[in-house]
Design a protein around this motif. Structure first.
Motif, PDB file in Angstrom:
ATOM      1  N   ALA A 238       0.847  -1.190   0.000  1.00 61.32           N
ATOM      2  CA  ALA A 238       0.000   0.000   0.000  1.00 61.32           C
ATOM      3  C   ALA A 238       0.883   1.239   0.000  1.00 61.32           C
ATOM      4  CB  ALA A 238      -0.914   0.003   1.232  1.00 61.32           C
ATOM      5  N   GLY A 267      -3.737   2.449  -3.260  1.00 60.02           N
ATOM      6  CA  GLY A 267      -3.642   3.833  -2.803  1.00 60.02           C
ATOM      7  C   GLY A 267      -2.643   4.661  -3.577  1.00 60.02           C
ATOM      8  N   TYR A 274      -4.484   4.083   3.203  1.00 57.79           N
ATOM      9  CA  TYR A 274      -3.776   2.924   2.668  1.00 57.79           C
ATOM     10  C   TYR A 274      -2.424   2.769   3.373  1.00 57.79           C
ATOM     11  CZ  TYR A 274      -7.292   2.671  -0.991  1.00 57.79           C
ATOM     12  OH  TYR A 274      -8.479   2.547  -1.682  1.00 57.79           O
TER      13      TYR A 274
END
Length: 303
Positions: A238, A267, A274
């Motif tokens: 992420a 993200g 995220y």
């Protein structure tokens, strides 16, 4: 226990409680709780979740939880596990022994016991052991990677003193926000080199590996033992994952070895939801969608 491990455990406990605030047990899920698979009632126990009304066998997801090897129990993964079960799986949610009381390779031995337990109890809990998947986050992703290498390469498994079960069949794994180069980080720090990890993480690794950590150098050359038999892999990170820089090198190493890998980064800059293991926060719609995508990957591998 080192001060770093204690502070990490306290901070992680507070984070887990805040993350799960307000969540309720899913009434559509059947739960079998506190099933003992080994000697310890606290650490060798697991939960089983599957949709109510299940009468036929379902594919299985086994959770290798994270927590820096010093934190985490199955109770921290109830809501996450129930959500994955709702997608049409039996979710196996085990605890395992933690450092520094129990050191490496005890977590791998415990999780291997879980796999033996699944093979012996599949019929009781509607588990299709020909379609089993492993998920791991953070330190759990490292354990999942290591165990899957052991499971698919007999030469690597010879380095360990425990016997792997002949079933189930690992059809695929998901490595979520994982850390993979723990031995390299330890060695670099000892040599006085710069290392892409903070001091707290290194102390956690020392608590896990012990003072004689150098004896495990071959154990942690895991990538060298990966073969084309390694399970198809969903590799996730992420934007604000504190271990994001480890994801692409892992992707490259696996693909180089002929492994089928799906890489996903969730993200973009500014989307601060995220973060590291965001997918375990079932208060987040973003987490739910990430988990749906991961389970779709598993379903694409069903035999």
């Amino acid at each position: 226990m080192s001060l770093a491990s204690l502070s990490f455990r306290i901070a992680a406990t507070i984070h887990d409680k805040k993350r799960d605030w307000g969540l309720k047990v899913d009434p559509t899920i059947r739960a079998h709780s506190d099933i003992q698979y080994g000697k310890s009632k606290k650490y060798n126990s697991l939960d089983i979740y599957y949709p109510k009304g299940t009468h036929e066998k379902l594919p299985v997801i086994v959770n290798f939880h994270g927590g820096g090897y010093v934190h985490g129990l199955k109770k921290n993964y109830i809501h996450y596990g129930m959500f994955l079960a709702k997608q049409g799986f039996v979710f196996v949610n085990p605890s395992y022994h933690l450092a520094p009381k129990k050191k490496y390779p005890t977590p791998l031995e415990d999780l291997n016991q879980v796999m033996h337990w699944i093979a012996e109890n599949a019929d009781t809990y509607y588990m299709d052991v020909s379609n089993l998947f492993i998920v791991g986050d953070s330190a759990g992703a490292q354990l999942a990677f290591q165990y899957s290498t052991m499971y698919t390469n007999p030469e690597y498994s010879k380095l360990f003193d425990f016997e792997l079960p002949r079933t189930p069949v690992i059809q695929g794994i998901a490595l979520n926000c994982g850390m993979y180069e723990i031995f390299k980080k330890m060695a670099a720090l000892i040599k006085g080199e710069k290392v892409d990890a903070d001091l707290e993480l290194i102390v956690l690794l020392k608590d896990y590996l012990g003072i004689d950590w150098k004896q495990y150098e071959e154990h942690f050359a895991v990538k060298d033992f990966v073969t084309e038999r390694f399970p198809p892999t969903y590799l996730m990170t992420a934007e604000y994952d504190l271990l994001r820089e480890e994801a692409l090198p892992m992707y490259e190493a696996l693909t180089k070895r002929g492994v089928k890998v799906t890489y996903k980064k969730f993200g973009e800059q500014g989307e601060e939801e995220y973060t590291h293991i965001f997918h375990c926060d079932m208060n987040l719609e973003e987490a739910k969608e990430a988990n749906r995508e991961e389970t779709r990957f598993f379903k694409s591998l069903l035999n």
